[in-house]
Design an enzyme around this catalytic site. Structure first.
Site, PDB file in Angstrom:
ATOM      1  CD  GLN A  69      68.220  -9.872  27.112  1.00  0.00           C
ATOM      2  OE1 GLN A  69      68.537  -8.608  27.359  1.00  0.00           O
ATOM      3  NE2 GLN A  69      68.584 -10.256  26.109  1.00  0.00           N
ATOM      4  N   GLY A 124      57.192 -12.518  24.040  1.00  0.00           N
ATOM      5  CA  GLY A 124      56.306 -11.901  22.699  1.00  0.00           C
ATOM      6  C   GLY A 124      56.634 -10.865  22.395  1.00  0.00           C
ATOM      7  CG  ASP A 166      61.788 -16.869  25.936  1.00  0.00           C
ATOM      8  OD1 ASP A 166      62.051 -17.032  24.511  1.00  0.00           O
ATOM      9  OD2 ASP A 166      62.424 -17.508  26.857  1.00  0.00           O
ATOM     10  CG  ASP A 179      46.549 -18.176  20.676  1.00  0.00           C
ATOM     11  OD1 ASP A 179      47.191 -17.373  21.212  1.00  0.00           O
ATOM     12  OD2 ASP A 179      46.967 -19.226  20.150  1.00  0.00           O
ATOM     13  N   GLY A 203      58.692  -9.250  20.207  1.00  0.00           N
ATOM     14  CA  GLY A 203      59.080  -9.132  18.830  1.00  0.00           C
ATOM     15  C   GLY A 203      57.651  -8.832  18.143  1.00  0.00           C
ATOM     16  CG  HIS A 245      62.809 -10.101  20.375  1.00  0.00           C
ATOM     17  ND1 HIS A 245      63.068  -8.752  20.499  1.00  0.00           N
ATOM     18  CD2 HIS A 245      63.136 -10.677  21.483  1.00  0.00           C
ATOM     19  CE1 HIS A 245      63.587  -8.529  21.834  1.00  0.00           C
ATOM     20  NE2 HIS A 245      63.414  -9.729  22.210  1.00  0.00           N
TER      21      HIS A 245
END
Length: 420
Positions: free
Chosen positions: A236, A14, A12, A341, A16, A42
């Protein structure tokens, strides 16, 4: 130039969106998947607002002409692939199958693997955080049995016999595992998949339909493509790795650079590790810096509860864990940080643990399972040491991770990425 993108945490991170950015920036026309299977999630958002969560297709698929190669290190699932292809059509990608190349030696995950995987998880008193898709079951079979199913087998009629043998094997394993334990409705549902011989014909037809539309190629197919820019997309994260993760809360997959480096050989490559400015974990297992006060950082559309993985969890940035991951992969050429951000210079950062030092562990120290389980147990009980006062995200990476920030992502689209 080749690029390898891996996650440095529990998934998780990021990956992708970073792959999509590299494909667009460097005119890449091939993304290679080199570990895991259809459990990847992704998410990519295009500049025109379309989005898709990629499972088996490479995260460059939104870019016209960019192909995907599922290497021999992937666990291929034709059924879920067809489902994903249909979803891609709804967002305007109509030629994903034509641009997909699959290594004939890749292992195949079947509904029988998934059913057995779920039965194992349902019988555990403490969940391991499985995705329930049978990936680990396939890998375990490849290590223990000769009668595994590979993509090339699906071309031949004898695959029906292999499927039936697999169904019987998994049914016997399930019944032995259940023993005299209570059979719940959920377990009964999975047992029915293993008991129904009529499913073999349906599965075979499904596989044949998919194979007619994709490109099945030998492993050597990739060699001629590596003269161009290629992005290798990992799945992963290193903290879930089968060797370097914290047993038993791991994935049956090599989440390091190793598989990709084997495919690349001696060609030049840039190795990129991805992380967020805070930690996340989807599923059970130790999470030293977890803090529910950070739950507002979750993306409500994608970071959601899963029936098999459980809750999406969030914690403060864990320097000890990320530095450990970097060491276990043999170092990175730089970091890609997503969700910048959401970087908060006043937020706490973990710089160490009270009772264990992960960073001292050597990459080539093949610890026994009992040693690894003791380490996992200690992670459940240790407490983080925190500091604050990091003003700038570029300084943040240099100071805490002893490497450079190559890419900073300030939003989900490729247009919101900044290069060093």
């Amino acid at each position: 130039m080749n690029y390898i993108v891996i996650g440095l945490a529990y998934g998780d991170e990021g990956k992708g969106t970073i792959v999509d950015y590299l494909v667009r920036k460097h005119n890449v026309d091939l993304v290679v998947r080199f570990n895991g299977g259809c459990q990847a999630g992704h998410t990519v958002v295009t500049p025109d607002g379309r989005h898709h969560t990629f499972a088996q297709f490479g995260s460059g698929t939104f870019v016209p002409g960019c192909r995907t190669f599922l290497s021999k290190y992937m666990v291929f699932n034709p059924i879920s692939l067809e489902t994903e292809e249909k979803k891609l059509r709804t967002v305007g990608v109509t030629d994903a199958f034509e641009r997909l190349y699959v290594d004939e030696n890749a292992l195949v995950a079947t509904p029988y693997h998934a059913a057995m995987n779920r039965i194992r998880e349902l019988l555990r008193s403490n969940r391991h955080g499985s995705c329930g898709m049978g990936i680990g079951e396939v890998v375990q079979d490849s290590l223990e049995y000769k009668n595994v199913i590979r993509v090339n087998d699906l071309r031949w009629s004898f695959s029906s016999r292999k499927l039936d043998h697999l169904r019987k094997l998994k049914l016997a394993q399930a019944l032995m595992l259940i023993g005299d334990k209570q059979i719940t409705d959920k377990i009964e549902s999975e047992l029915s998949v293993l008991s129904d011989v009529s499913t073999i014909g349906m599965i075979r037809e499904w596989y044949e339909r998919v194979l007619q539309r994709i490109n099945v190629v030998p492993s050597s197919w990739l060699d001629k493509e590596l003269t161009k820019n290629v992005v290798f997309e990992g799945a992963q994260g290193v903290l879930l790795d089968q060797d370097y993760g914290f047993h038993p809360y791991i994935t049956w997959s090599n989440c390091t650079f190793d598989n990709a480096l084997t495919l690349i050989g001696s060609r030049p490559v840039t190795r990129i590790g991805v992380c967020r400015p805070y930690m996340t974990r989807h599923g059970a297992g130790p999470f030293v810096t977890e803090d529910s006060s950070l739950n507002h950082l979750a993306d409500g559309d994608h970071n959601v509860y899963g029936d098999w993985q459980g809750n999406f969890r969030i914690g403060y940035f864990d320097t000890e864990a990320i530095r450990y991951a970097i060491r276990m992969v043999g170092g990175c050429d730089g970091i890609a940080m997503t969700h910048v951000d959401q970087f908060d210079p006043g937020r706490r950062v973990c710089y160490g643990y009270e009772s264990i030092v992960l960073f001292n562990r050597d990459r080539f120290d093949r610890r026994s399972l009992s040693d690894r389980e003791r380490e996992t147990t200690s992670l459940f009980h240790t407490k983080p040491k925190y500091t604050t006062g990091i003003i700038d995200v570029w300084e943040f990476v240099r100071r805490h991770l002893d490497t450079n920030l190559l890419i900073a992502s300030y939003g989900p689209t490729a247009n919101e990425k900044v290069n060093a």
